[in-house]
Design a protein around this motif. Structure first.
Motif, short mmCIF file in Angstrom:
data_model
loop_
_atom_site.label_atom_id
_atom_site.label_comp_id
_atom_site.label_asym_id
_atom_site.label_seq_id
_atom_site.Cartn_x
_atom_site.Cartn_y
_atom_site.Cartn_z
N GLN A 28 0.78 -1.24 0.04
CA GLN A 28 -0.16 -0.02 0.17
C GLN A 28 1.09 1.41 -0.09
OE1 GLN A 28 -2.27 1.09 3.41
NE2 GLN A 28 -3.90 1.51 2.33
N ARG A 29 0.59 2.19 -1.01
CA ARG A 29 1.53 3.24 -1.07
C ARG A 29 1.11 4.33 0.10
NH1 ARG A 29 1.04 8.39 -3.43
NH2 ARG A 29 -0.98 8.02 -4.08
N GLU A 30 2.09 4.78 0.69
CA GLU A 30 2.06 5.73 1.80
C GLU A 30 1.63 7.12 1.16
OE1 GLU A 30 4.80 6.77 5.36
OE2 GLU A 30 5.57 7.56 3.51
N MET A 31 0.80 7.81 1.82
CA MET A 31 0.10 8.91 1.52
C MET A 31 1.16 10.01 1.98
SD MET A 31 -4.07 9.04 1.40
CE MET A 31 -3.98 10.64 0.64
N LYS A 32 1.38 11.16 1.20
CA LYS A 32 2.26 12.28 1.93
C LYS A 32 1.29 13.40 1.69
CE LYS A 32 5.67 11.92 -1.06
NZ LYS A 32 7.18 12.05 -1.59
N VAL A 33 1.40 14.34 2.80
CA VAL A 33 0.34 15.22 3.08
C VAL A 33 1.40 16.43 3.64
CG1 VAL A 33 -1.55 16.25 4.31
CG2 VAL A 33 -1.56 13.58 3.73
N ASN A 83 7.58 22.57 -4.49
CA ASN A 83 8.58 21.63 -4.12
C ASN A 83 7.88 20.36 -3.48
OD1 ASN A 83 11.48 20.41 -3.51
ND2 ASN A 83 10.63 20.90 -1.32
N MET A 84 6.70 20.67 -2.79
CA MET A 84 5.92 19.35 -2.17
C MET A 84 5.31 18.84 -3.49
SD MET A 84 4.19 20.92 1.02
CE MET A 84 5.08 21.36 2.49
N ALA A 85 4.91 19.49 -4.36
CA ALA A 85 4.16 18.83 -5.86
C ALA A 85 5.06 18.12 -6.41
CB ALA A 85 3.36 19.98 -6.67
N LYS A 87 7.38 16.53 -5.25
CA LYS A 87 7.91 15.39 -4.51
C LYS A 87 6.54 14.36 -4.58
CE LYS A 87 11.66 17.21 -1.86
NZ LYS A 87 12.22 17.68 -0.32
N HIS A 88 5.75 14.74 -5.30
CA HIS A 88 4.41 13.80 -5.39
C HIS A 88 3.67 13.64 -4.05
CE1 HIS A 88 6.15 12.78 -9.13
NE2 HIS A 88 7.03 12.15 -8.90
N TYR A 89 3.49 14.85 -3.49
CA TYR A 89 2.73 15.09 -2.13
C TYR A 89 1.04 14.96 -2.76
CZ TYR A 89 5.97 16.34 1.31
OH TYR A 89 7.24 16.31 2.36
N ASP A 90 0.50 13.92 -2.00
CA ASP A 90 -0.85 13.47 -2.31
C ASP A 90 -1.85 14.80 -2.05
OD1 ASP A 90 -1.04 10.52 -3.14
OD2 ASP A 90 0.34 10.90 -1.19
N VAL A 91 -1.63 15.35 -0.94
CA VAL A 91 -2.55 16.49 -0.46
C VAL A 91 -1.53 17.56 0.03
CG1 VAL A 91 -4.61 17.34 0.73
CG2 VAL A 91 -4.35 14.77 0.25
N HIS A 110 0.35 20.67 -11.91
CA HIS A 110 0.60 19.48 -11.04
C HIS A 110 -0.72 18.91 -10.91
CE1 HIS A 110 4.98 19.76 -10.38
NE2 HIS A 110 4.88 21.17 -10.46
N PRO A 111 -1.38 18.22 -12.01
CA PRO A 111 -2.67 17.67 -11.93
C PRO A 111 -2.84 16.14 -11.03
CG PRO A 111 -1.75 17.21 -13.82
CD PRO A 111 -0.94 17.97 -13.24
N ASP A 112 -1.82 15.89 -10.51
CA ASP A 112 -1.83 14.51 -10.01
C ASP A 112 -1.83 14.83 -8.40
OD1 ASP A 112 -1.94 13.03 -11.98
OD2 ASP A 112 0.45 13.01 -12.19
#
Length: 358
Positions: A28-33, A83-85, A87-91, A110-112
């Motif tokens: 399960q992928r860890e969510m980064k907030v 920078n957060m985007a 690094k693929h932060y989810d929220v 950064h639409p993702d």
């Protein structure tokens, strides 16, 4: 035979892994907030209230949070959000009005990632704005202040003359004058969200000019400390500030972001999040008032508690007309309630406010 047995075992193991839930396989992928704050977290105030919610998210399984504090409302904010985007932060939660345009720019690129902006009004397919109707709590604290003032002069130390602050001052003043029609609220702008020394000095100046209650739209406890040092009462903001001025602090208009932030993260994880504009009222628990100080008499507590119940039920709507402005001109006709669009762009003071909009 040994080769055949090994091949069969390998196939069985692969089949078992394929049928196992993702979580049990540890995949399960860890969510980064991420959170961006305008002021230091400290031990009270606006950023502290948001960070208490961040800490709640950190207790959720599979959720990792991080934050950057004391971020100016300028290019530095854009750099940190970007920078957060990257690094693929989810929220990503940006918690000050001046971050709005910078977050919108990054969100479009950064639409993702999911972007959440506090107190603004702009959206994108992957960006929402959110706030709470803190003006409802302001009205209640105004009831307390209006009941407790003896001089009829209440000081209000505020940051910037933006609709959020103007709306809060107006609601507070309506509460004050509901119980004390001749009282006035004297406003001083600091043009800073967080400057404890400046805030404290502004409060002291108001007290020297006759205010015997101090309220605030600031992040620090400076105005509360000034009130205690000079022997008057105070109304806090953002969090319960009792411990900083126990002899002065009567109550605060406070935030509780935890349940809302948790809901957002759960929606993003489940793929059910939708963008929008969210403005949560007292009935949701996002806004409230802090416990009363011991100096508040029972009749004032009961009056305020009844008004709180009426706000929650919808019986009491703070900006119901007639409401006049400083010049005595009727801005909200009798029996009417302005739409949210007008409240969100409020740029005038109600009758009873002594101050300018610059």
């Amino acid at each position: 035979m040994r080769t055949l047995a090994l091949l069969m075992a390998t196939l069985l193991l692969a089949a078992g892994l394929a049928s196992a839930p993702v979580q049990s396989r540890g995949l399960q992928r860890e969510m980064k907030v991420g959170f961006i704050y305008i002021s230091p977290i400290g031990e009270e105030g606006w950023s502290y209230a948001h960070d208490q919610a961040r800490k709640l998210l950190s207790t959720m399984p599979g959720v990792r949070t991080s934050y950057v504090e004391s971020v100016p409302e300028g290019p530095e904010a854009e750099r940190i959000i970007r920078n957060m985007a990257r690094k693929h932060y989810d929220v990503i939660f940006a918690t000050s009005f001046g971050y709005m345009d910078f977050m919108l720019k990054v969100a479009e690129q950064h639409p993702d990632s999911t972007f959440m902006h506090c107190s603004g009004y702009k959206n994108a397919p992957n960006m929402s704005n959110y706030f709470g109707r803190i003006y409802q709590a302001r009205y209640l604290t105004g009831l307390v202040a209006g009941s407790m003032t003896r001089s009829g002069a209440i000081g209000y130390v505020a940051a910037f003359p933006i609709p959020e602050a103007i709306r809060g001052i107006n609601a507070f003043t309506l509460g004050v004058r509901a119980v004390n029609p001749k009282a006035e609220v004297r406003v001083v702008w600091t043009k800073s969200w967080y400057d404890p020394v400046m805030e404290k000095n502004a409060a002291k100046r108001l007290i020297k000019e006759g205010a015997d209650v101090i309220a605030q739209h600031q992040d620090s406890s400076g105005p509360q400390e000034a009130a205690q040092e000079m022997g008057v009462y105070s109304i806090g903001y953002n969090t319960d500030m009792t411990r900083f001025a126990p002899r002065a602090h009567m109550t605060s208009a406070i935030w509780s972001w935890g349940p809302f932030y948790k809901e957002v993260v759960e929606q993003v994880r489940a793929g059910t999040w939708k963008n929008g504009s969210f403005w949560y009222g007292m009935e949701t628990g996002v806004v409230d008032i802090a416990p009363y100080g011991p100096m508040i008499p029972q009749n004032v507590r009961e009056l305020t508690d009844r008004a709180k119940a009426d706000i929650k039920s919808g019986k009491l709507v703070v900006f119901t007309g007639p409401v006049k402005d400083q010049q005595g001109v009727e801005r909200i006709p009798a029996g009417t309630v302005p739409p949210d669009k007008e409240l969100l762009s409020m740029d005038w003071f109600v009758e009873g406010v002594n101050g300018t909009l610059d």
